[in-house]
Design an enzyme around this catalytic site. Structure first.
Site, PDB file in Angstrom:
ATOM      1  N   CYS A 164      15.573  22.114  10.741  1.00 25.65           N
ATOM      2  CA  CYS A 164      15.241  22.997  11.867  1.00 25.65           C
ATOM      3  C   CYS A 164      13.919  22.621  12.500  1.00 25.65           C
ATOM      4  O   CYS A 164      12.926  23.348  12.404  1.00 25.65           O
ATOM      5  CB  CYS A 164      15.237  24.443  11.390  1.00 25.65           C
ATOM      6  SG  CYS A 164      16.878  24.934  10.906  1.00 25.65           S
ATOM      7  N   GLU A 165      13.895  21.449  13.090  1.00 28.71           N
ATOM      8  CA  GLU A 165      12.723  20.926  13.797  1.00 28.71           C
ATOM      9  C   GLU A 165      13.258  20.042  14.917  1.00 28.71           C
ATOM     10  O   GLU A 165      14.063  19.147  14.645  1.00 28.71           O
ATOM     11  CB  GLU A 165      11.897  19.991  12.894  1.00 28.71           C
ATOM     12  CG  GLU A 165      11.353  20.585  11.638  1.00 28.71           C
ATOM     13  CD  GLU A 165       9.938  21.113  11.789  1.00 28.71           C
ATOM     14  OE1 GLU A 165       9.236  20.737  12.752  1.00 28.71           O
ATOM     15  OE2 GLU A 165       9.548  21.928  10.938  1.00 28.71           O
ATOM     16  N   ARG A 223       5.604  -1.505  -0.191  1.00 28.55           N
ATOM     17  CA  ARG A 223       6.656  -1.633   0.829  1.00 28.55           C
ATOM     18  C   ARG A 223       7.284  -3.031   0.813  1.00 28.55           C
ATOM     19  O   ARG A 223       8.511  -3.165   0.922  1.00 28.55           O
ATOM     20  CB  ARG A 223       5.984  -1.407   2.189  1.00 28.55           C
ATOM     21  CG  ARG A 223       6.896  -1.250   3.375  1.00 28.55           C
ATOM     22  CD  ARG A 223       6.063  -1.278   4.675  1.00 28.55           C
ATOM     23  NE  ARG A 223       4.842  -0.511   4.592  1.00 28.55           N
ATOM     24  CZ  ARG A 223       4.721   0.771   4.966  1.00 28.55           C
ATOM     25  NH1 ARG A 223       5.730   1.396   5.484  1.00 28.55           N
ATOM     26  NH2 ARG A 223       3.555   1.397   4.842  1.00 28.55           N
ATOM     27  N   TYR A 250       8.847   4.549   0.591  1.00 35.56           N
ATOM     28  CA  TYR A 250       8.160   5.727   1.112  1.00 35.56           C
ATOM     29  C   TYR A 250       9.068   6.860   1.607  1.00 35.56           C
ATOM     30  O   TYR A 250       8.569   7.973   1.796  1.00 35.56           O
ATOM     31  CB  TYR A 250       7.144   5.354   2.214  1.00 35.56           C
ATOM     32  CG  TYR A 250       6.007   4.521   1.674  1.00 35.56           C
ATOM     33  CD1 TYR A 250       5.075   5.083   0.814  1.00 35.56           C
ATOM     34  CD2 TYR A 250       5.894   3.164   1.978  1.00 35.56           C
ATOM     35  CE1 TYR A 250       4.042   4.315   0.270  1.00 35.56           C
ATOM     36  CE2 TYR A 250       4.864   2.392   1.452  1.00 35.56           C
ATOM     37  CZ  TYR A 250       3.945   2.983   0.598  1.00 35.56           C
ATOM     38  OH  TYR A 250       2.938   2.222   0.066  1.00 35.56           O
TER      39      TYR A 250
HETATM   40  N1  LLP Z   1      -2.817  -0.412  -2.598  1.00 38.86           N
HETATM   41  C1  LLP Z   1      -3.411   0.726  -2.228  1.00 38.86           C
HETATM   42  C2  LLP Z   1      -4.738   1.041  -2.729  1.00 38.86           C
HETATM   43  C3  LLP Z   1      -2.744   1.624  -1.355  1.00 38.86           C
HETATM   44  O1  LLP Z   1      -3.339   2.741  -0.988  1.00 38.86           O
HETATM   45  C4  LLP Z   1      -1.449   1.293  -0.876  1.00 38.86           C
HETATM   46  C5  LLP Z   1      -0.732   2.194   0.030  1.00 38.86           C
HETATM   47  C6  LLP Z   1      -0.866   0.091  -1.319  1.00 38.86           C
HETATM   48  C7  LLP Z   1      -1.578  -0.740  -2.176  1.00 38.86           C
HETATM   49  C8  LLP Z   1       0.533  -0.322  -0.933  1.00 38.86           C
HETATM   50  O2  LLP Z   1       0.715  -0.485   0.440  1.00 38.86           O
HETATM   51  P1  LLP Z   1       2.104  -1.119   0.935  1.00 38.86           P
HETATM   52  O3  LLP Z   1       2.134  -2.548   0.460  1.00 38.86           O
HETATM   53  O4  LLP Z   1       3.206  -0.340   0.352  1.00 38.86           O
HETATM   54  O5  LLP Z   1       2.080  -1.022   2.419  1.00 38.86           O
HETATM   55  N2  LLP Z   1       3.357   6.653   3.599  1.00 38.86           N
HETATM   56  C9  LLP Z   1       3.018   5.519   4.418  1.00 38.86           C
HETATM   57  C10 LLP Z   1       2.324   4.432   3.632  1.00 38.86           C
HETATM   58  C11 LLP Z   1       1.078   4.905   2.923  1.00 38.86           C
HETATM   59  C12 LLP Z   1       0.475   3.806   2.100  1.00 38.86           C
HETATM   60  C13 LLP Z   1      -0.594   4.314   1.232  1.00 38.86           C
HETATM   61  N3  LLP Z   1      -1.221   3.310   0.424  1.00 38.86           N
HETATM   62  C14 LLP Z   1       4.286   4.998   5.087  1.00 38.86           C
HETATM   63  O6  LLP Z   1       5.355   5.565   4.875  1.00 38.86           O
HETATM   64  O7  LLP Z   1       4.242   4.042   5.852  1.00 38.86           O
END
Ligand code: LLP
Length: 441
Positions: free
Chosen positions: A370-371, A302, A399
């Protein structure tokens, strides 16, 4: 431009402006013109912002700690053109499936910089990883440890691994994205003896080379303290394992999860704040425990991509319920961004073709699915809206697209990369034909 709009512009891609027509301009491209040329919903990615964020992570961490590797977490979004940019910027890549791995492969990503994560990697995915010669498999559990050792033996390889420990630290984020607490499907808990059992088994595995430990607490994490607490726990565990089993910690990864500004306030820590907190704790505790400084790998997803992305939608129907609420419906929603419905994620919005107008009217931006829960932004104040206006939602780079679906059989959006005033289509819009292309009659 009203003062409120200018603070919202700070969470758009770098150099986003409003031109003399009052149109939003991203990466030198008029967002209204992009919507006309490529249609909506449209995801716009600004190449300069992606590259700058990659450089910021590398710079802020490596100036404090030379042995650092920044790995982009591909789950935030990946496709071949993005993989190319990540490669050019010198980052590694964290993949969590054979699919993400194959996209990295398609971009000729250096395999030694690829880390493979996941709590249930399949045998065929592990085979892909072994055959390509990736840098690290981050082993999540004992089942995977045995499977990988057996498969490495069969292919006559010795695979470098990290063990994913579960430190039992709450990062205070949404419970769906909390991973470092004891009651989680991820990782080998420190407190139950399972992490120690894995150290013993990995150390004697004939075809694995145990290089270190990994943890990921969750995401997004807007506090720095949980990282520090978990680093201390991991290093103390490493010291104990050294004394008991001769384990040598050569690499430690505190994962990713760095928060971003989805809204201008509240302010979250900067990349430099996270770097300071992580590196100072890592150095201080390893010195105190008499451990050599391990290589540190960090995994932002992110943090690299969110700010670079803007979602553009067209306004259709506007429903006013007197004394209750005004719903302005757009041509996207839960199918391209499930985050508000799934995590109650909050976003900002502006009107890309009225970016210099007074914001006087409170509306709720509803999706077209449709939600009833398909609401993108609740109660946002915008200039008076008309059908055809273009809504721009910032901080949409991470994401949204990878979690998108064909719910209601709506084709998924196109993605355009902008740079120096030039748009480049990097994913075409899905067609109705695409929707049935896998089906057999
Ligand atoms: N490393 C591992 C082992 C992870 O599982 C994740 C994210 C990251 C790094 C990266 O995290 P970031 O820096 O992107 O926050 N769908 C959710 C986020 C799920 C994250 C899963 N793992 C959302 O939209 O907020």
């Amino acid at each position: 431009m009203s003062p409120n709009n200018s603070s919202i512009l700070s969470i758009f891609p770098f150099n986003t402006k409003v031109n003399s027509q009052g149109h939003l301009v991203i990466g030198g491209c008029d967002a209204t013109a992009l919507a006309q040329e490529f249609g909506t919903p449209l995801y716009v990615l600004d190449e300069f912002t992606i590259r700058t964020k990659c450089q910021e992570f590398r710079f802020e961490f490596s100036k404090r700690y030379p042995d650092i590797l920044v790995i982009y977490a591909a789950k935030a979004f990946i496709n071949p053109s993005l993989a190319n940019i990540i490669k050019q910027e010198g980052l590694g890549m964290d993949v969590v499936s054979g699919g993400e791995l194959s996209i990295a492969q398609s971009a000729a990503f250096p395999p030694e910089k690829v880390y493979f994560h996941g709590n249930n990697k399949t045998a065929s995915e592990l085979k892909l990883a072994l055959n390509w010669g990736i840098g690290r498999v981050v082993v999540d559990n004992l089942f995977e440890l045995d499977l990988l050792n057996k498969m490495a033996q069969e292919t006559n390889k010795k695979q470098d691994i990290l063990l994913r420990i579960n430190p039992g630290v709450d990062p205070h984020t949404h419970r769906f994205t909390t991973t470092g607490i004891l009651d989680s499907k991820f990782g080998l808990p420190l407190t139950t003896g399972q992490a120690e059992a894995a150290i013993i088994r990995a150390s004697s595995a004939s075809h694995l080379s145990l290089l270190g430990l990994h943890f990921h607490l969750g995401s997004p994490i807007s506090e720095i303290n949980p990282y520090q607490v978990a680093i201390e726990l991991a290093l103390k565990f490493a010291q104990k394992m050294k004394a008991k089993h001769g384990f040598d910690l050569r690499e430690l990864s505190p994962g990713g999860g760095f928060a971003v500004q989805y809204t201008p306030r509240p302010k979250i820590p900067s990349v430099s704040d996270y770097a300071d907190a992580i590196v100072s704790k890592l150095k201080y505790v390893s010195d105190k425990l008499n451990l050599a400084h391990p290589r540190c790998t960090i995994e932002p997803g992110r943090g690299v991509l969110a700010q670079a992305g803007v979602a553009l939608y067209s306004i259709g129907s506007i429903k006013k319920i007197p004394k209750v609420r005004t719903y302005a419906a757009v041509d996207g929603g839960i199918g391209d961004n499930i985050r508000p419905a799934l995590y109650q994620a909050k976003y900002e919005a502006i009107v890309a073709n009225k970016a210099n107008q007074e914001m006087t009217t409170k509306v709720t931006i509803a999706g077209r699915y449709c939600e009833s829960g398909d609401i993108l932004v609740k109660d946002v104040v915008l200039p008076p809206l008309s059908p055809g206006d273009i809504i721009a939602i910032p901080a949409s780079g991470a994401y949204s697209i990878p979690m998108s679906s064909n719910y209601n059989a709506v084709p998924r959006p196109a993605i355009v990369m902008v740079k120096d005033g030039e748009p480049r289509l990097v994913r075409r819009r899905e067609s109705y034909q695409d929707l049935i292309s896998l089906d057999i009659n």
